[in-house]
Write a protein that holds these residues in place. Structure first.
Motif, mmCIF file in Angstrom:
data_model
loop_
_atom_site.group_PDB
_atom_site.id
_atom_site.type_symbol
_atom_site.label_atom_id
_atom_site.label_comp_id
_atom_site.label_asym_id
_atom_site.label_seq_id
_atom_site.Cartn_x
_atom_site.Cartn_y
_atom_site.Cartn_z
ATOM 1 N N GLY A 18 -45.658 -2.984 1.251
ATOM 2 C CA GLY A 18 -45.839 -1.535 1.341
ATOM 3 C C GLY A 18 -44.652 -0.878 2.023
ATOM 4 O O GLY A 18 -43.730 -1.548 2.490
ATOM 5 N N SER A 19 -44.668 0.454 2.063
ATOM 6 C CA SER A 19 -43.516 1.167 2.614
ATOM 7 C C SER A 19 -43.944 2.477 3.266
ATOM 8 O O SER A 19 -45.060 2.963 3.048
ATOM 9 C CB SER A 19 -42.540 1.495 1.476
ATOM 10 N N PHE A 20 -43.028 3.031 4.046
ATOM 11 C CA PHE A 20 -43.279 4.339 4.652
ATOM 12 C C PHE A 20 -43.366 5.432 3.577
ATOM 13 O O PHE A 20 -44.165 6.353 3.693
ATOM 14 C CB PHE A 20 -42.167 4.693 5.639
ATOM 15 N N GLU A 21 -42.514 5.321 2.547
ATOM 16 C CA GLU A 21 -42.538 6.335 1.476
ATOM 17 C C GLU A 21 -43.933 6.489 0.905
ATOM 18 O O GLU A 21 -44.400 7.586 0.645
ATOM 19 C CB GLU A 21 -41.609 5.947 0.304
ATOM 20 N N GLU A 22 -44.577 5.332 0.686
ATOM 21 C CA GLU A 22 -45.894 5.360 0.057
ATOM 22 C C GLU A 22 -47.011 5.488 1.098
ATOM 23 O O GLU A 22 -48.169 5.698 0.736
ATOM 24 C CB GLU A 22 -46.121 4.054 -0.729
ATOM 25 N N GLY A 23 -46.669 5.280 2.359
ATOM 26 C CA GLY A 23 -47.688 5.327 3.411
ATOM 27 C C GLY A 23 -48.720 4.223 3.260
ATOM 28 O O GLY A 23 -49.909 4.436 3.468
ATOM 29 N N ASN A 24 -48.256 3.025 2.879
ATOM 30 C CA ASN A 24 -49.201 1.917 2.645
ATOM 31 C C ASN A 24 -48.688 0.606 3.242
ATOM 32 O O ASN A 24 -48.799 -0.456 2.630
ATOM 33 C CB ASN A 24 -49.441 1.760 1.148
ATOM 34 N N VAL A 25 -48.133 0.687 4.439
ATOM 35 C CA VAL A 25 -47.585 -0.511 5.078
ATOM 36 C C VAL A 25 -48.713 -1.498 5.398
ATOM 37 O O VAL A 25 -49.763 -1.121 5.896
ATOM 38 C CB VAL A 25 -46.836 -0.133 6.373
ATOM 39 N N LYS A 26 -48.466 -2.770 5.067
ATOM 40 C CA LYS A 26 -49.436 -3.827 5.379
ATOM 41 C C LYS A 26 -48.708 -5.008 6.025
ATOM 42 O O LYS A 26 -47.553 -5.272 5.714
ATOM 43 C CB LYS A 26 -50.103 -4.331 4.095
ATOM 44 N N TRP A 27 -49.421 -5.691 6.905
ATOM 45 C CA TRP A 27 -48.876 -6.898 7.522
ATOM 46 C C TRP A 27 -49.882 -8.037 7.386
ATOM 47 O O TRP A 27 -51.076 -7.838 7.551
ATOM 48 C CB TRP A 27 -48.590 -6.652 9.013
ATOM 49 N N PHE A 28 -49.353 -9.211 7.114
ATOM 50 C CA PHE A 28 -50.155 -10.444 7.086
ATOM 51 C C PHE A 28 -51.301 -10.354 6.080
ATOM 52 O O PHE A 28 -52.407 -10.849 6.330
ATOM 53 C CB PHE A 28 -50.676 -10.773 8.492
ATOM 54 N N THR A 82 -49.524 2.838 12.758
ATOM 55 C CA THR A 82 -50.805 3.394 12.319
ATOM 56 C C THR A 82 -50.959 3.239 10.803
ATOM 57 O O THR A 82 -50.034 3.508 10.047
ATOM 58 C CB THR A 82 -50.938 4.876 12.708
ATOM 59 N N ARG A 83 -52.151 2.812 10.386
ATOM 60 C CA ARG A 83 -52.392 2.627 8.954
ATOM 61 C C ARG A 83 -53.036 3.852 8.324
ATOM 62 O O ARG A 83 -53.258 3.899 7.130
ATOM 63 C CB ARG A 83 -53.298 1.421 8.712
ATOM 64 N N GLY A 84 -53.378 4.834 9.143
ATOM 65 C CA GLY A 84 -53.969 6.024 8.553
ATOM 66 C C GLY A 84 -54.511 6.971 9.594
ATOM 67 O O GLY A 84 -54.649 6.598 10.766
ATOM 68 N N ILE A 85 -54.771 8.218 9.174
ATOM 69 C CA ILE A 85 -55.592 9.121 9.963
ATOM 70 C C ILE A 85 -56.941 9.041 9.258
ATOM 71 O O ILE A 85 -57.019 9.275 8.048
ATOM 72 C CB ILE A 85 -55.031 10.555 9.944
ATOM 73 N N TRP A 86 -57.975 8.671 9.989
ATOM 74 C CA TRP A 86 -59.269 8.387 9.381
ATOM 75 C C TRP A 86 -59.694 9.506 8.417
ATOM 76 O O TRP A 86 -59.756 10.678 8.809
ATOM 77 C CB TRP A 86 -60.335 8.191 10.466
ATOM 78 N N GLY A 87 -59.922 9.127 7.179
ATOM 79 C CA GLY A 87 -60.453 10.069 6.200
ATOM 80 C C GLY A 87 -59.501 11.172 5.781
ATOM 81 O O GLY A 87 -59.931 12.151 5.163
ATOM 82 N N ASN A 88 -58.215 11.061 6.114
ATOM 83 C CA ASN A 88 -57.325 12.163 5.774
ATOM 84 C C ASN A 88 -55.910 11.661 5.452
ATOM 85 O O ASN A 88 -54.975 11.812 6.248
ATOM 86 C CB ASN A 88 -57.299 13.170 6.941
ATOM 87 N N HIS A 89 -55.791 11.079 4.275
ATOM 88 C CA HIS A 89 -54.510 10.491 3.890
ATOM 89 C C HIS A 89 -53.412 11.561 3.789
ATOM 90 O O HIS A 89 -52.254 11.310 4.117
ATOM 91 C CB HIS A 89 -54.648 9.760 2.553
#
Ligand code: ATP
Ligand code: MG
Length: 633
Positions: free
Chosen positions: A46-56, A460-467
């Motif tokens: 994932g990437s910052f551009e897409e806002g979908n960074v994942k680890w492991f 941070t993987r998200g703001i809860w309920g507000n992508h």
């Protein structure tokens, strides 16, 4: 603990280099030191551009097994938590790793018996006792997502946070005592729950023994539920990217944002940062004075210390109860080696009689830390000399709720420090400065918007309920970067100094001025305890500098006082930054985590105090009235 702990500045440079060149190898090496049910398929995607960074991704683990079960063989008898209650003379209570494990397993069984399952949200609104940690860890053990709400918040703020994440259960106390004050948590909860239809059950942990009301069928006592419940509990194996908790930011700049952190990355990042920044060793006694309701408490009272198997203190009281020597009394009492607090506490204690410090033996201290705001130089030196006796490295740690752990900071005793500077990035963190058009400032020396260029495990993987808000706040403005919202200066050695929030930057005659440095200069005045500067509309300059100051004595001659302040500003910054208006106040509007809310002052300075925006997280709304009524000179 030597492994994966950087031991010299040379070592830091080498490790840092490797971490930037081969981030996946670097983090995988450290992640391997934990217990995993299943290894990961991919270290990072994932990437910052897409806002979908994942680890492991693909990895399975339970963070609580890594906090507790993993230590039982080697450290079962070791103290996990020392509890220092509100009353200094109360009985000492310590909890070993083994006992903590037992309590967490029992409470995990309780939660399951109440129908809480993996993925359910559980709100926690509790006093600072070991039970708040037990509640959070029990949630994590069964895979429920905890949302701790600071116990200083009002019924409305609690209700907002419960509604935002549709929590199914609330865990609270009958009440808590801080100093001489009783906070009736259950009563506040009852009020909040009038508007929270998703809450099915409430567990009440008895603590202050205040009278409470009871709703049959909804409310149950913690201690009754914990009777006859099994000590055995098999932790739920979580995906590395499953949410671990939601935590709302302190709300200094606007409506709080529910940050989502996930199991794997959070574990790896908080653990690594604690051991390296604080250079913690097996027999240390580590004390972070924050509240578990803030990210500092999550990462450096609960998870970080337990992941590293160290002994930590849970402190229920305040720095000034029963007197302003309380913190130092506790340091002496438990031979604290590592002490981590906020500049606001240091500034408050600095103005008290120094005898409150000298009364106690602080020779056990090895490392001092600060977090939450820029620390002004005067406070830095006081901390260094009076508390550290000139012998303890100070780590000025810059980070955010969004980052999970410390990002820019000295490593204690490893990184040469400079007062006012958070110094250098941690391994795996690549900060950059951008101008307002988004161009990277490539010279070493420069000033601009602080951003991070590369994904790290704790982001941070998200703001809860507000992508959408998540993308807009952090990633859309400068694609490819994580935007911190803070302004920053980098000096010729590559050292970073936070200049304040970008939202608070002043624009005086075309010059952009950060709040931190101007305040630092003003705070140097011997009559000034604390200050806050904001801009106000100015016909010629665009914006003028408006300084609110708290003084430790009466000011008989305001004009001279103003001149003296402006001399200090001229000397350390530039005559451009001189204050056009000064107002003496008895207090500054602060968030409940102790940070100055400058946007409120900006409204007052602009004569628009009727429209203050969201001030629900304000600690002392009464001071706004006083400031509005006061006069500047
Ligand atoms: P909100 O995001 O809702 O406005 P907040 O930013 O106050 O609230 P936190 O995540 O608790 O919420 O605080 C992080 C901020 O605190 C940073 O962005 C920075 O402005 C400030 N900060 C933290 N540590 C330091 C430090 N060592 N030096 C300077 N500033 C710091
Ligand atoms: Mg913030």
């Amino acid at each position: 603990m030597k492994e994966h702990t950087i031991s010299s500045f040379e070592d830091y440079k080498k490790v840092y280099q490797k971490s930037i060149e081969e981030p996946e190898d670097f983090w995988a090496d450290y992640a391997k030191t934990f217990d995993w049910h299943e290894p990961w398929d991919k270290v990072q995607s994932g990437s910052f551009e897409e806002g979908n960074v994942k680890w492991f991704e693909g990895g399975k683990l339970n963070i609580v097994e890594n906090c507790l079960d993993r230590h039982l063989e080697e450290r079962g008898d070791k103290t996990a938590f020392i509890f220092e209650p509100n009353q200094p003379d109360a009985l000492k209570r310590t909890i070993s790793y083994e006992t903590l494990h037992e309590e967490v397993c029992k409470f995990a069984n309780v939660l399951e018996s109440k129908g809480i399952k993996k993925g359910d949200r559980v709100a926690i609104y509790m006093a600072m006792t070991p039970e708040i940690a037990i509640a959070a860890l029990a949630c994590a053990r069964i895979g429920a997502v905890h949302s701790i709400v600071f116990a200083g918040f009002s019924a409305q703020s609690l209700a907002d946070r419960i509604q935002d994440c549709d929590a199914k259960m609330l865990i609270t106390n009958d009440g808590l005592r801080r100093g001489n004050k009783l906070v009736p948590l259950k009563e506040i909860s009852d009020e909040a729950l009038e508007n929270c239809p998703t809450i099915e059950s409430v567990i009440v942990c008895q603590h202050a023994d205040n009278e409470i009301e009871w709703e049959e069928g909804r409310d149950e006592w913690w201690h009754l539920l914990m009777r006859n419940v099994s000590k055995e509990h098999e932790a739920v194996a979580m995906d590395a990217e499953d949410p671990l908790f939601i935590l709302y930011t302190s709300g200094s700049t606007g409506k709080p944002k529910g940050q989502v952190h996930t199991c794997g990355g959070y574990m790896v990042y908080t653990s690594y940062t604690l051991r390296n920044v604080f250079q913690i060793e097996e027999d240390d006694v580590y004390w972070c004075t924050a509240d578990a309701g803030w990210i500092t408490g999550h990462s450096y009272i609960i998870y970080g210390p337990l992941l590293n198997g160290v002994s930590g203190i849970i402190f229920e009281s305040t720095p000034t109860y029963p007197d302003p020597g309380r913190l130092w009394e506790v340091v002496e009492k438990y031979d604290v080696t590592h002490f981590y607090t906020a500049p606001t506490a240091i500034r408050a204690l600095m103005k008290e009689d120094i005898d409150y410090v000298h009364r106690y033996d602080l020779s056990s201290l090895k490392v001092l830390g600060t977090v939450g705001e820029p620390i002004n130089e005067e406070a830095w030196h006081w901390y260094d000399e009076e508390i550290g006796n000139g012998e303890c490295p100070i780590v000025d740690t810059w980070w955010q709720t969004e980052t999970a752990g410390i990002m820019i900071s000295p490593l204690a005793g490893v990184t040469p420090t400079k007062p006012g500077f958070a110094t250098l990035p941690l391994p795996g963190i690549e900060p950059a400065l951008l101008d307002d058009e988004g161009n990277e400032i490539t010279e070493t020396k420069g000033q601009g918007n602080l951003v991070i260029s590369n994904p790290w495990p704790g982001v941070t993987r998200g703001i809860w309920g507000n992508h959408e808000r998540y993308m807009d706040t952090y990633f859309n403005k400068f694609p490819g970067y994580y935007l911190t919202g803070d302004g920053c200066r980098r000096d010729e050695d590559g050292y970073y100094r936070i200049t304040g929030r970008v939202d608070d930057v002043l624009n005086v005659s075309g010059h952009r001025l950060g709040t931190a440095e101007i305040e630092d200069a003003i705070d140097d005045h011997k009559k000034v305890v604390e200050s806050a500067v904001v801009g106000y509309p100015h016909d010629v300059k665009g914006e003028g500098v408006f300084a609110f100051t708290i003084c430790n004595q009466d000011i008989d001659d305001p004009e001279t006082f103003k001149e003296e302040i402006n001399d200090l500003i001229t000397e350390t910054i530039s005559p451009i930054a001189k204050a056009g208006k000064v107002q003496i106040v008895s207090g500054l509007p602060k968030t409940r985590s102790g940070k100055i809310m400058r946007r409120v002052l900006r409204k007052v300075a602009a004569g628009e105090a009727d429209d203050l925006g969201d001030i629900s997280t304000l600690l002392n709304p009464e001071v706004v009235e006083e400031i509005r009524a006061g006069e500047a000179f």
